[in-house]
Enzyme design. Sequence first.
Site, PDB file in Angstrom:
ATOM      1  N   GLY A  95       0.747  -1.170  -0.060  1.00  0.00           N
ATOM      2  CA  GLY A  95       0.055  -0.020  -0.018  1.00  0.00           C
ATOM      3  C   GLY A  95       1.059   1.345  -0.249  1.00  0.00           C
TER       4      GLY A  95
ATOM      5  N   LYS B 235       4.835  12.332  -2.548  1.00  0.00           N
ATOM      6  CA  LYS B 235       5.442  10.995  -2.308  1.00  0.00           C
ATOM      7  C   LYS B 235       6.455  11.437  -1.009  1.00  0.00           C
ATOM      8  CE  LYS B 235       8.387   7.280  -4.108  1.00  0.00           C
ATOM      9  NZ  LYS B 235       8.799   6.681  -5.144  1.00  0.00           N
TER      10      LYS B 235
ATOM     11  N   ASP C 220       3.763  -4.561  -7.535  1.00  0.00           N
ATOM     12  CA  ASP C 220       3.231  -3.262  -6.941  1.00  0.00           C
ATOM     13  C   ASP C 220       3.965  -2.130  -7.778  1.00  0.00           C
ATOM     14  OD1 ASP C 220       5.471  -4.501  -5.520  1.00  0.00           O
ATOM     15  OD2 ASP C 220       5.571  -2.739  -4.404  1.00  0.00           O
TER      16      ASP C 220
END
Length: 491
Positions: free
Chosen positions: A91, A113, A258
């Site tokens: 996640g 980020k 991912d």
Amino acid sequence: MTNRIDDLRVANSFAELPREFHTFLQPQPLESARLLHVNEPVGEMLGLDAAALQSEEFFEIVSGRRPLPGGQTLAAVYSGHQFGVWAGQLGDGRAHLLGEVLTPHGRLELQLKGAGRTPYSRMGDGRAVLRSSVREYLASEAMAGLGIPTTRVLALVTSDEPVYRETIETAAIVTRVSPSFVRFGSFEHWAGKPDHLRTLTDYVIGRHYPELLDSREGEPADWEHTVLAFLREVVRRTAAMVADWQTAGFCHGVMNTDNMSILGLTIDYGPYGFMDRFQANHICNHSDTHGRYAWNVQPAVAHWNLYRLGGVFLGVGLEEEALRDALSGYEQDFLKAFHGNLCRKLGLRQWEEGDADLVDAWWRLLHGQRADFTLAFRRLAGARQDPAPFLELFSAQEDARAWLDRYTLRVQRQNWEEGERSASMLRANPLYVLRNHLAQGAIDAAARGDASEIDTLLTLLRDPYTERPGFEHYAQAAPDWADELQVSCSS
Ligand code: AMP
Ligand code: MG
């Protein structure tokens, strides 16, 4: 264009997914944050003019101090396979989605980020170091300049806040921009939950692949058929993206599921590298001890990752055979894109039988002599008029000359005036590339609060094909010390 952030039209489609998909939260702003750089072309895509990008409000948004007006800040959940092993839930451990802006270029999501911990941070601190943030900032724009599908960046915020990695570094925040940050891993997360998997699939198709629905207008709704068409398109885009990576000499470094975008965009720049001297099994990520993500295996890894994505749909009743079929186009898609790129780079009108041998010999030549990837392609463009600059790149020049003779026979068979052919090659082979040592120069300057090197590199990399007087230094092969620059997963 507007000079007021409040004029942006903002929506929150990902936030409207069921609550299991995300957590609403606020970022943790950095102490002593400063706006180091704003990427004006992306600001422009969002409709923000220079005044808006210089405003206090803009700074507060990109530094995590205030939400995007009208946006719902959240962190998204996903899972993934890391280095070939199922890693379970991951996640956004250090990413905050601010919302999506409606622009003439479509809906673009803004994401911070490095703005602090989230429920998905696990052991991490939710931060990103300046070094990796500058690298992501530069790489996104370098890829865009090369015409390679990628997420983009809007702003880079720095601070004095210490971050503990192998050494103490300082924290930064990058604002990333993309139509979506959904990954293969977002789908894998719902492998055992058919309802949520359907919800996510319908959301992604409806928003990002609406043409797959349009084409079936008037026919009875057939969900499985649409999902297969969707997979087919993800396969095609992923194959084309990896073909672009290969012919740019780009290594992603961490091709975990991912880190694979559902839109076929290059995403999550970490220990990536643009190759200096060519080595087919080049590993750019110092942490990748077994070379799982070496340059020459990237195409196969992407296919493996697509299988992980496709396999998820076994749980909602899709036939194994049909899924296999949808994934089996990968090799053809890849070769088509790869050969197309090679034709442009080598100045071939079209791919012919026998070209595979010529290209294999090319890779062997570069590999055997560790010739510079970017310069070898670039100087090949002028090698028939004056072979010297090309041959200079090789230690055993007779081998290079023998290959050049073979190549000359090949190009003479086609009907293409040499001046035009050469000019076309110069538009396909960059002169400037984001070499690790150039990025390092920009990082060192950024650490002193100086963004001028970022500016210089962005100017060159946004149009890497055009030679600029005064910047010869940036077009040179890497110095020997560049080999010692180690890039690892630590970011
Ligand atoms: P990456 O390989 O950088 O794409 O990250 C893999 C996973 O680790 C993702 O779930 C990230 O959000 C998470 N992660 C990486 N670095 C950090 C960090 N410093 N703090 C929290 N989570 C992190
Ligand atoms: Mg990632």
